[in-house]
Write an enzyme that holds these catalytic residues in place. Structure first.
Site, PDB file in Angstrom:
ATOM      1  N   GLU A   1      85.919  31.571 -53.820  1.00  0.00           N
ATOM      2  CA  GLU A   1      85.007  30.420 -54.561  1.00  0.00           C
ATOM      3  C   GLU A   1      85.269  28.854 -53.751  1.00  0.00           C
ATOM      4  O   GLU A   1      86.110  28.611 -53.305  1.00  0.00           O
ATOM      5  CB  GLU A   1      86.171  30.361 -55.787  1.00  0.00           C
ATOM      6  CG  GLU A   1      85.949  31.361 -57.010  1.00  0.00           C
ATOM      7  CD  GLU A   1      86.544  30.622 -58.113  1.00  0.00           C
ATOM      8  OE1 GLU A   1      86.812  29.613 -58.564  1.00  0.00           O
ATOM      9  OE2 GLU A   1      86.903  31.626 -58.911  1.00  0.00           O
ATOM     10  N   THR A   2      83.981  28.591 -53.834  1.00  0.00           N
ATOM     11  CA  THR A   2      83.717  27.195 -53.303  1.00  0.00           C
ATOM     12  C   THR A   2      82.630  26.487 -54.121  1.00  0.00           C
ATOM     13  O   THR A   2      81.706  27.512 -54.562  1.00  0.00           O
ATOM     14  CB  THR A   2      83.538  26.873 -51.809  1.00  0.00           C
ATOM     15  OG1 THR A   2      83.759  25.638 -51.679  1.00  0.00           O
ATOM     16  CG2 THR A   2      82.237  27.713 -51.366  1.00  0.00           C
TER      17      THR A   2
END
Length: 791
Positions: free
Chosen positions: A523-524
């Protein structure tokens, strides 16, 4: 300059270019394509954040509970059609492919599988997931790994993830969470549009979520009296969660075993695990490591007291650049209402056999002598800071390397019984140093490690500050005597700081898990509702473009596999991702200015007998015939068509309005859609796109090879939004290049010798990029045309 050969691939060639096969790893921690030995870069997207909430009854976090069956239908919800109905899959998958993504982090929740009660699995949902995974495999060129997603334990605690019966099993009463301050819910906010963003982070330390995570990971240590069905609550919850995930993975293996040899990569352990109360030094004080304090923020003992109906005066916080700052106080009075179940009605409903020593209606921690629920007195302020048996001090590092690893061992053992060769992806608590797995029996050559990274300032303040930022990781790791020394000035330095943080996190993973274990930023991302949603009214996405370009610069430069957060087919400008006012989706339906895709997909579905889902080629053919009847200009010279015109029209559609519609809705496309190395004969040294100059540079080290054949080229995705066919130059220090191009695939093949050290490829656009912003429908269309997205 390289001798650039252009080729329009046939459908057969196109299929071979999109082929996926079960991946291996090498000693450097890269994913490897077994048939050629080329390294594979996972360039992915979280698909999709809409899967956090049920489809029927339809729910969002801002909808009032009584209107959407939030509590009343908690056991009978359905997640079938999350993230979308199957007959819409081809549209969304085509859009994702045209953005260059080759990996999907498939979001699902425990609630979706086991919402009705313990060991009652939703077979319809599981079958839906299997069918959707088959379609993803059919489209081709997309790897998938499963993400058992949770935020703040459950939607009933202000997040997503676990079913409501898990809270009841813990003795909690979700109906009283809001009044007792056990959590803050968006759907109970008087003005949902003004709900405090990011308050879910504070919810993690409130009674509901903190209790659940304490029990899930450390119940045997801290709540030994919590026995249910002859198990401690820790084993009870873990076993049910792991078995639910195993049921889904086993179903995929049984119904579509071929996926395990192609697109199905594996499964992640648990999204963003939390330690709960574990390690808190003093229950009367806010923990030193509590990252965010927003709004009224209870201390642990205050949460416990409110949970038993006692009035408390809480400190109110707001966030500044250097962390939370107190701004006042607020009294919360539950007036005797309890966050704990007071009778056994839920035990009877779900068939719980609760031990007689576990008293309902009483705080479980009071039952263990932590505090006196009658007087409110705190008796053991350091109860969670010391091992009750060993007496040793407890902290985050101890939690990760004991309690969390115990869960991982159990999860890993269960999944390995299903398949020995799928990748198991371990995710420790966010921004913490990963567990010490190196040379242990808890890691093998089919293990990867997942980490998350967001730019704190952009996340909190929803703006892109080109002048100032902070080294978040450096501050968390204690590198500065004072946080003020972690300030970074200037956009160039900010970009480099983000890159250094990712490289440091990557180093920590390698140091603790081993050099051969691949690292995935699972996740980013960047929020799109920057500058008070200014872009949604004037079309100026310059802040979003700069922010996403900075994040991508850090990801490219650190040579990390990643999956961006996120894609949401229901994103809209008013409510964002329909989840606690978050607005991260790279796609928004409010950014689509054609309506053709709506009736195109519907027409495809209507043309099928018995409501069957059409095949990819059927969808694209039907969509083409429908869109060609719409009035739209003929764009681009007819000479662009090659000898395989008929095949390409079947595969891609003859009308450009279809392709433009599919790509429409992507926000800040110049930053989101970018070149990257897909398959590499060597190891990437650096990959960098310069938006201002229209140049892309790639350096690879061919000496670090893995059974590489020079007959298999390095493959680079070259999107025509940056480099239009016939309007760019390619320079290489070694070898030749060939451009495989149509509107669905834009791949540059680089044939070069191996084992010759570092070589370089540079691509330079010859186009003068349209500099205006997306201020209107016509200007947006012009920008798409000028960038080559529509031909």
């Amino acid at each position: 300059m390289a001798n650039l050969h252009h080729e329009r691939p046939s459908v057969g060639k196109l299929r071979s270019l999109l082929r996926t096969e079960r991946l291996d790893t090498d000693k450097y921690g890269n994913f490897v394509q077994p048939s050629t030995g080329r390294r594979v870069t996972l360039h992915g997207i979280n698909f999709a954040s809409s899967s956090k909430l049920p489809y029927a009854p339809y729910q969002t976090t801002y909808m009032r509970p009584k209107k959407c069956g939030f509590y009343s239908e908690a056991d009978t919800v359905s997640f079938v059609n999350r993230p979308f109905p199957l007959d819409e899959a081809y549209e969304h998958l085509t859009r994702i492919k045209m953005c260059g993504y080759n990996t999907i982090r498939f979001v699902f929740t425990w609630e979706a599988i086991e919402h009705e009660g313990p060991e009652i699995y939703d077979l319809d949902y599981v079958h839906y997931v299997v069918e959707l995974l088959k379609i993803i495999d059919e489209v081709g060129g997309l790897y998938v790994f499963l993400d058992p997603h949770q935020d703040v334990w459950s939607k009933f605690c202000g997040g997503s993830g676990a079913p409501i019966w898990t809270l009841c099993a813990a003795g909690l009463n979700p109906l009283n969470f809001e009044v007792t301050g056990a959590c803050k819910l968006h759907n109970l906010c008087k003005e949902p549009q003004n709900f405090t963003r990011m308050v879910w982070s504070t919810n993690c330390s409130r009674l509901a979520a903190a209790t659940m995570f304490t029990m899930f990971f450390s119940g045997k240590m801290f709540t030994p009296k919590a026995i249910i069905d002859n198990q401690n609550i820790q084993d009870y919850l873990q076993d049910h969660f792991i078995n639910a995930v195993a049921f889904l993975v086993s179903s995929i293996k049984n119904e579509a075993p071929e996926l395990f040899q192609s697109s199905f990569l594996g499964v992640e352990s648990l999204n963003e695990p939390s330690k709960g109360y574990y390690g808190i030094e003093d229950l009367s004080q806010l923990p030193k490591d509590q990252p965010l304090c927003l709004d009224e923020t209870p201390r642990a003992i205050q949460s416990m007291r409110m949970g038993m109906g006692r009035r408390q005066v809480l400190e109110v916080y707001q966030l500044t650049m250097f962390g939370p700052r107190k701004k006042g106080s607020l009294a919360v009075d539950p007036k005797g209402e309890k966050a704990w179940l007071t009778d056994d009605s839920m035990d009877k409903r779900y068939g719980f056999d609760r031990d007689e020593n576990w008293k309902l209606g009483e705080c479980i921690f009071a039952q263990h002598g932590v505090w006196d629920s009658h007087s409110g007195e705190l008796l053991k302020p350091d109860y969670f800071h010391r091992d009750p048996i060993m007496g040793r001090e407890l902290d985050e590092d101890m939690f990760i390397n004991t309690q969390f690893l115990s869960f991982w061992a159990k999860f890993r053992s269960r999944m390995r019984k299903i398949d020995r060769d799928m990748f198991l992806i371990i995710q420790a608590p966010v921004l913490q140093i990963p567990p010490r797995l190196k040379d242990s029996d808890l890691v093998d050559d089919r293990t990867a490690i997942a980490i998350h990274y967001y730019d704190g300032m952009s996340l909190i303040f929803r703006s892109w500050n080109r002048k100032m930022n902070v080294d978040t990781l450096g501050i968390m790791r204690g590198r500065y005597l004072n946080p003020i020394f972690g300030i970074v000035f200037g956009e160039k330095n900010i970009r480099e700081s983000m890159k250094r943080q990712l490289l440091e996190m990557k180093r920590e993973c390698k140091e603790n898990a081993g050099d051969s274990v691949p690292v995935i930023i699972s996740e980013t991302g960047m929020p799109f509702d920057m500058d008070d949603k200014k872009a949604y009214s004037d079309g100026d996405y310059s802040s979003q473009e700069a922010a996403n370009d900075a994040m991508a610069y850090a990801l490219d430069g650190s040579n990390l596999n990643f999956s961006y957060w996120c894609y949401n087919p229901e994103n809209n400008h008013k409510w964002g991702d329909n989840w606690n006012l978050e607005d991260f989706s790279i796609f928004s339906k409010n950014n689509v200015f054609h309506n053709s895709i709506d009736y195109t997909v519907q027409s495809s579905a209507d043309s099928l007998a018995d409501g069957k889902v059409c095949k990819y080629s059927e969808w694209i053919t039907t969509a083409s015939s429908v869109s060609s009847s719409a009035k739209s200009p003929t764009l681009g010279p007819s000479s662009r068509k090659g000898d395989d015109t008929v095949e390409l029209e079947v595969m891609l559609g003859s009308d450009p309005s279809l392709l433009s519609t599919i790509v429409e809705g992507i926000r800040a496309p110049m930053a989101i859609i970018r070149p990257y190395p897909v398959l590499i004969n060597g190891v990437v040294v650096n990959s960098e796109l310069n938006l201002s100059t229209g140049e892309y540079n790639l350096r690879i080290d061919t000496s670090k090879r893995s059974i590489v054949s020079s007959e298999s080229p390095t493959v680079v995705f070259v999107p025509d939004i940056h480099f239009q066919e016939g309007n760019f130059q390619v320079f290489v220090t070694e070898g030749t290049t060939s451009f495989k191009y149509n509107s669905f695939v834009q791949l540059l093949e680089w044939y070069h010798e191996t084992d010759i050290g570092v070589i370089e490829l540079r691509i330079k656009s010859l186009s003068k990029r349209f500099e205006g912003q997306e201020c209107s429908t016509s200007r947006k269309l012009f920008r798409l045309l000028s960038c080559g997205l529509i031909h």
